[in-house]
Design a protein around this motif. Structure first.
Motif, PDB file in Angstrom:
ATOM      1  N   PRO A 288       0.791  -1.236   0.000  1.00 46.38           N
ATOM      2  CA  PRO A 288       0.000   0.000   0.000  1.00 46.38           C
ATOM      3  C   PRO A 288       0.823   1.286   0.000  1.00 46.38           C
ATOM      4  N   PRO A 289       1.892   1.421   0.785  1.00 39.48           N
ATOM      5  CA  PRO A 289       2.651   2.684   0.744  1.00 39.48           C
ATOM      6  C   PRO A 289       3.258   2.965  -0.629  1.00 39.48           C
ATOM      7  N   LEU A 290       3.746   1.915  -1.305  1.00 42.22           N
ATOM      8  CA  LEU A 290       4.308   2.107  -2.637  1.00 42.22           C
ATOM      9  C   LEU A 290       3.210   2.322  -3.675  1.00 42.22           C
ATOM     10  N   GLU A 291       2.099   1.640  -3.491  1.00 45.79           N
ATOM     11  CA  GLU A 291       0.956   1.853  -4.372  1.00 45.79           C
ATOM     12  C   GLU A 291       0.502   3.311  -4.316  1.00 45.79           C
ATOM     13  N   ASP A 292       0.475   3.862  -3.124  1.00 41.13           N
ATOM     14  CA  ASP A 292       0.036   5.246  -2.959  1.00 41.13           C
ATOM     15  C   ASP A 292       0.954   6.240  -3.660  1.00 41.13           C
ATOM     16  N   ARG A 293       2.211   5.868  -3.871  1.00 44.35           N
ATOM     17  CA  ARG A 293       3.151   6.771  -4.525  1.00 44.35           C
ATOM     18  C   ARG A 293       2.815   7.004  -5.997  1.00 44.35           C
ATOM     19  N   VAL A 294       2.063   6.088  -6.604  1.00 40.10           N
ATOM     20  CA  VAL A 294       1.718   6.256  -8.022  1.00 40.10           C
ATOM     21  C   VAL A 294       0.352   6.906  -8.208  1.00 40.10           C
ATOM     22  N   ARG A 295      -0.368   7.104  -7.129  1.00 42.62           N
ATOM     23  CA  ARG A 295      -1.705   7.701  -7.233  1.00 42.62           C
ATOM     24  C   ARG A 295      -1.603   9.202  -7.502  1.00 42.62           C
ATOM     25  N   VAL A 296      -2.504   9.701  -8.324  1.00 43.26           N
ATOM     26  CA  VAL A 296      -2.650  11.144  -8.524  1.00 43.26           C
ATOM     27  C   VAL A 296      -3.685  11.622  -7.506  1.00 43.26           C
ATOM     28  N   THR A 297      -3.271  12.449  -6.568  1.00 45.50           N
ATOM     29  CA  THR A 297      -4.112  12.818  -5.436  1.00 45.50           C
ATOM     30  C   THR A 297      -4.790  14.175  -5.625  1.00 45.50           C
ATOM     31  N   GLU A 298      -5.789  14.410  -4.801  1.00 47.94           N
ATOM     32  CA  GLU A 298      -6.469  15.709  -4.778  1.00 47.94           C
ATOM     33  C   GLU A 298      -5.477  16.834  -4.529  1.00 47.94           C
ATOM     34  N   GLU A 299      -4.553  16.604  -3.607  1.00 50.81           N
ATOM     35  CA  GLU A 299      -3.563  17.631  -3.268  1.00 50.81           C
ATOM     36  C   GLU A 299      -2.663  17.941  -4.460  1.00 50.81           C
ATOM     37  N   ALA A 300      -2.260  16.910  -5.196  1.00 54.14           N
ATOM     38  CA  ALA A 300      -1.400  17.119  -6.358  1.00 54.14           C
ATOM     39  C   ALA A 300      -2.122  17.893  -7.457  1.00 54.14           C
ATOM     40  N   VAL A 301      -3.397  17.578  -7.666  1.00 50.62           N
ATOM     41  CA  VAL A 301      -4.184  18.284  -8.671  1.00 50.62           C
ATOM     42  C   VAL A 301      -4.344  19.753  -8.289  1.00 50.62           C
ATOM     43  N   ALA A 302      -4.684  19.998  -7.020  1.00 46.28           N
ATOM     44  CA  ALA A 302      -4.853  21.373  -6.553  1.00 46.28           C
ATOM     45  C   ALA A 302      -3.560  22.164  -6.692  1.00 46.28           C
ATOM     46  N   ALA A 303      -2.450  21.550  -6.333  1.00 46.67           N
ATOM     47  CA  ALA A 303      -1.158  22.232  -6.414  1.00 46.67           C
ATOM     48  C   ALA A 303      -0.811  22.570  -7.861  1.00 46.67           C
ATOM     49  N   ALA A 304      -1.072  21.651  -8.782  1.00 45.67           N
ATOM     50  CA  ALA A 304      -0.771  21.906 -10.190  1.00 45.67           C
ATOM     51  C   ALA A 304      -1.637  23.024 -10.736  1.00 45.67           C
ATOM     52  N   ALA A 305      -2.912  23.030 -10.368  1.00 41.72           N
ATOM     53  CA  ALA A 305      -3.827  24.096 -10.831  1.00 41.72           C
ATOM     54  C   ALA A 305      -3.405  25.453 -10.262  1.00 41.72           C
ATOM     55  N   ARG A 306      -3.026  25.484  -8.999  1.00 37.47           N
ATOM     56  CA  ARG A 306      -2.541  26.738  -8.394  1.00 37.47           C
ATOM     57  C   ARG A 306      -1.297  27.235  -9.117  1.00 37.47           C
ATOM     58  N   GLY A 307      -0.425  26.293  -9.455  1.00 37.68           N
ATOM     59  CA  GLY A 307       0.795  26.665 -10.174  1.00 37.68           C
ATOM     60  C   GLY A 307       0.480  27.294 -11.519  1.00 37.68           C
ATOM     61  N   LEU A 308      -0.506  26.772 -12.228  1.00 31.19           N
ATOM     62  CA  LEU A 308      -0.872  27.328 -13.520  1.00 31.19           C
ATOM     63  C   LEU A 308      -1.427  28.749 -13.393  1.00 31.19           C
ATOM     64  N   THR A 309      -2.253  28.986 -12.373  1.00 30.65           N
ATOM     65  CA  THR A 309      -2.831  30.315 -12.206  1.00 30.65           C
ATOM     66  C   THR A 309      -1.789  31.301 -11.688  1.00 30.65           C
TER      67      THR A 309
END
Length: 326
Positions: free
Chosen positions: A301-322
């Motif tokens: 599970p910990p390694l599986e979670d490393r490949v997941r695209v998370t809510e936090e990652a999406v929010a951070a990427a969108a903030r970066g674009l704006t």
């Protein structure tokens, strides 16, 4: 409205289509006992073993028989259990079903639905967790459908069964228990039409399948920070709603594409390239993609979670674009 799970909505769609059209039938492993996830439970009792057909453990045999049956005028629904296993039948699907209409000069069609459960399902590891939708979108002759909600799993499966071309129908395993409102009246979706999940002015987030829910959660979080994200659920990857995406990005000037699949050569690249080519002069920031790294999915599970695209990652990427365009 009725409240159903994603799994129940798909089962309802198949039952309704089998009642409507006696040429619709299903074939696959373990269907008689309800399917590996329970998505066929009770159907054998209603329709009998001739129409809910158990098959030996041979994906290539199942697919080959179904392709022939489709060419003879029936409408098979083929259960592959996992999209990973469907690779055993890729020749029958990609070289035969996808090309038959063209190679026979339109004299035959292959009205076939191939159900391929996709995506990460806790501790299912590298051979049971892949999202391979981009493979099929690449193949001329195939329709590719990726429902994200219970309502769409009913409406899109009905549309897929009625389609006269072979449809790769990709249901996310992690969505089976997801509950949602499903219209009691019959609805048949339009293949190739996206859905605007949430309207926004600052950045467009495009996703499909389970990633839609991640994107929607991120958009809610962003709204609290003053960033209004528009979320688009493609619903189908081929054909895909190019016009809806371009219209949204033309308004917002920014695009973030989110997928669970490996980012390299994923369908997100097609969306990103299309927008970059068509709207280069209107973009306020570079197009951005988020997807999994190019590594196998781990059992741990910990390694599986490393490949997941998370809510936090999406929010951070969108903030970066704006922020980059501020």
């Amino acid at each position: 409205m009725a409240r159903l799970t994603y799994l129940e909505a798909g089962k309802l769609a198949l039952a309704e289509e089998m009642r409507r059209d006696p040429l619709v039938w299903a074939v696959g492993e373990d269907l008689g006992r309800g399917g590996v996830f329970g998505q066929y439970k009770g159907l054998a009792e209603e329709f009998g073993s001739d129409r809910i057909s158990d098959a030996p453990i041979s994906e290539s045999c199942i697919m080959g028989a179904a392709v022939g049956a489709a060419m003879m005028g029936t409408r098979p629904v083929v259960e592959m259990r996992f999209s990973d296993f469907a690779l055993c039948a890729v020749d029958e699907l990609v070289n035969q079903a996808a090309k038959a209409r063209y190679m026979f000069g339109g004299q035959t069609r292959v009205p076939l639905v191939v159900r391929e459960p996709i995506g990460i399902w806790r501790s299912s590891a590298a051979q049971h967790s892949q999202s391979l939708e981009a493979w099929y979108a690449h193949i001329p002759g195939l329709v590719v459908v990726t429902p994200a909600t219970p309502a769409d799993n009913r409406a899109l499966l009905k549309a897929a069964i009625r389609c006269d071309d072979p449809v790769v129908y990709m249901e996310h395993k992690g969505l089976w228990p997801l509950e949602g409102e499903v219209p009691e009246a019959e609805e048949v979706a339009e293949i190739g039409k996206a859905r605007t999940v949430r309207e926004g002015r600052d950045v467009t987030i495009v996703a499909w399948s389970a990633a839609v829910h991640t994107a929607e959660a991120a958009a809610r979080s962003l709204a609290g920070q003053g960033v209004e994200a528009e979320v688009i659920d493609l619903r189908t990857l081929w054909p895909w709603d190019r016009e809806a995406v371009l219209a949204s990005v033309e308004r917002t000037g920014r695009l973030l594409v989110v997928q669970e699949a490996v980012s390299v050569a994923g369908f997100g690249a097609e969306v990103a390239a299309t927008v970059a080519e068509a709207l280069h002069g209107a973009l306020k920031a570079p197009v951005r993609r988020l997807g999994a790294p190019r590594i196998p999915i781990s059992y741990a599970p910990p390694l599986e979670d490393r490949v997941r695209v998370t809510e936090e990652a999406v929010a951070a990427a969108a903030r970066g674009l704006t922020a980059a365009a501020a």
